[in-house]
Design an enzyme around this catalytic site. Structure first.
Site, PDB file in Angstrom:
ATOM      1  CE1 TYR A 151       2.947 -11.795  -0.588  1.00 42.98           C
ATOM      2  CE2 TYR A 151       3.253 -13.392   1.377  1.00 42.98           C
ATOM      3  CZ  TYR A 151       2.540 -12.124   0.591  1.00 42.98           C
ATOM      4  OH  TYR A 151       1.538 -11.372   1.374  1.00 42.98           O
ATOM      5  CB  THR A 196       5.539  -2.470 -14.027  1.00 42.84           C
ATOM      6  OG1 THR A 196       5.829  -3.304 -13.032  1.00 42.84           O
ATOM      7  CG2 THR A 196       6.341  -2.078 -14.861  1.00 42.84           C
ATOM      8  CD  GLU A 214     -11.606 -11.671  -8.339  1.00 44.14           C
ATOM      9  OE1 GLU A 214     -11.063 -11.857  -9.270  1.00 44.14           O
ATOM     10  OE2 GLU A 214     -12.678 -10.634  -8.421  1.00 44.14           O
ATOM     11  CG  HIS A 252       2.828  -2.499  -5.025  1.00 42.30           C
ATOM     12  ND1 HIS A 252       3.061  -1.211  -4.387  1.00 42.30           N
ATOM     13  CD2 HIS A 252       4.074  -3.042  -5.642  1.00 42.30           C
ATOM     14  CE1 HIS A 252       4.436  -0.990  -4.690  1.00 42.30           C
ATOM     15  NE2 HIS A 252       4.876  -2.209  -5.158  1.00 42.30           N
ATOM     16  CB  ILE A 271      -7.373 -11.152   3.239  1.00 41.88           C
ATOM     17  CG1 ILE A 271      -6.320 -10.786   4.313  1.00 41.88           C
ATOM     18  CG2 ILE A 271      -8.704  -9.980   2.892  1.00 41.88           C
ATOM     19  CD1 ILE A 271      -7.154 -10.407   5.678  1.00 41.88           C
TER      20      ILE A 271
END
Ligand code: NDP
Length: 287
Positions: free
Chosen positions: A177, A86, A215, A114, A212
Site C-alpha cells: 500500500y 473495477t 469501516e 479508491h 480515519i
C-alpha cells in the site's frame, strides 16, 4: 523583531486561506469521485450533493452506488449518477471519464480516492499482489488523469489525489500500500511542475491523511494502532475545501500529519521511531 511579525503574517495567511472557502465554489461543478460506495469517498459525494454539484461516482459494488446516488439526489445534487466496475482494468478507468464527457459535457474536478484491498501485516513477499495493487491504486489514477486532462484544461479544473501519511514516510505493515501511495506523490508532484512550466491551469491537490474512522480502516488497524481515528465526514469536507482552494497539498488532521512530517528531513530516525511507537506490536504477532 522580524520573527514574530513573520509568524503573524503566516498565521494570517493560513487562516484567511481557510476562510476563503465557500460551498458555492462547488455549486454546479461537474465532479468525478472514485471509490465512493463507502468511506471517505461516500462522504465527499454527500458534501458535494449538499453544495449542488453534478456528481459521477464509481466503485465495484453497484447496489451501494445506487444507494449513494439516491441519497445525493435527496441532499440536493444538481445531478448524480454512477458507473460500476473495477479499477484493475485501465479501460474501465478511461470509460468512467468518457461517461463524464457524454453525460456531463465536461469535467471540473477529478477526485481519485479508491484503493484496492491489501493486508495489514509483515510484507509476505507476494510480488503479484504488489503489481495488482499498483494497477488499482496507481496506474488507474494515471489513466484517468490522462483521459480527463483535455476536459480539465478546458475548464481550468482540478485533480485531487487522496494519499496517506504512509505515502510520505515509511510505515510498517502496509508495504504494498505504501509503495502505491509513494508512487502517486512522485507522479503527481512531477506533473504539477510540468503544468507550472507550461502554464496549464489545472490544480493538483495531494491529500495526506492520517487514520480515519472508515469501516475498512478501523477493521484493519484500530486494534493495533494507539491513535484514535478522525471522523470521515470532516475529513471529506477538508479534502473538498483544499481542492476548491487549489491547494498544493492537504494535511488532515494537521497535527497528526504535517507536524510529524516536519521531522522527516532533519531527524528521519526519530520520525521512524515515533511511527513505530504508535503500534501495539504484541497484538500484531498474535493476530
Ligand atoms: P474504503 O475502503 O472505505 O473505500 C474504498 C473504496 O474503493 C470503496 O468505494 C471501494 O468500493 C472502492 N474500491 C475498492 N477496490 C476497488 C477496485 N478494484 N476498483 C474500483 N474501486 C474499488 O476506503 P477509505 O474511505 O478508508 O479510503 C479512501 C482513501 O483514503 C484511500 O485512497 C485511502 O488510501 C485513503 N486513506 C484512508 C485512511 C483511513 O484511515 N481510512 C488513511 C489514509 C489514507 P468497492 O469495494 O465497491 O469497489
Amino acid at each position: 523583531s522580524l520573527i514574530p511579525f513573520l509568524g503573524f503574517v503566516l498565521a494570517f495567511w493560513f487562516y484567511s486561506a481557510r476562510d476563503n472557502f465557500k460551498p458555492e465554489m462547488l455549486k454546479g461543478k461537474r465532479v468525478i469521485v472514485t471509490g465512493a460506495s463507502t468511506g471517505i469517498g461516500e462522504q465527499m459525494a454527500y458534501h458535494l450533493a449538499r453544495m449542488g454539484s453534478h456528481i459521477l461516482i464509481t466503485a465495484r459494488t453497484e447496489a451501494k452506488l445506487q444507494k449513494v446516488v439516491e441519497r445525493c439526489l435527496e441532499l440536493g445534487a444538481a445531478s448524480a449518477r454512477y458507473v460500476s466496475g473495477t479499477m484493475e482494468d485501465t479501460a474501465f478507468a478511461e470509460h468512467v471519464v468518457k461517461e463524464a464527457e457524454t453525460s456531463l459535457g465536461g469535467l471540473d474536478m477529478l477526485i481519485l480516492n479508491h484503493v484496492g484491498t491489501s493486508y495489514f501485516g509483515y510484507f509476505n513477499g507476494d510480488v503479484g499482489h504488489v503489481r495488482k495493487l499498483l494497477e488499482i491504486n496507481f496506474l488507474s489514477y494515471v489513466a484517468m488523469t490522462v483521459s480527463a486532462l483535455p476536459m480539465l484544461k478546458q475548464s481550468e479544473g482540478s485533480i485531487v489525489v487522496v494519499s496517506s501519511m504512509a505515502g510520505k514516510v515509511g510505515f510498517p505493515f502496509t508495504v504494498p500500500y505504501s509503495a502505491t501511495k509513494f508512487a502517486l506523490d512522485g507522479f503527481f508532484s512531477s506533473l504539477r511542475q510540468e503544468f507550472t512550466i507550461q502554464s496549464i491551469n489545472v490544480s493538483i491537490t495531494l491529500c495526506i491523511l492520517g487514520f480515519i474512522d472508515t469501516e475498512s480502516a478501523v477493521r484493519a488497524a484500530a486494534d493495533l494502532l494507539l491513535v484514535a481515528p478522525a471522523p470521515r465526514a470532516e475529513c471529506a469536507l477538508e479534502i473538498l475545501r483544499g481542492a476548491a482552494l487549489r491547494r498544493r497539498e492537504l494535511y488532515y488532521r494537521y497535527g497528526a500529519t504535517r507536524l510529524p512530517l516536519l521531522l522527516r528531513d532533519w531527524a528521519a530516525e526519530l520520525l521512524d521511531y515515533l511511527v513505530r511507537s504508535r503500534y501495539r506490536l504484541d497484538r500484531l504477532r498474535k493476530s
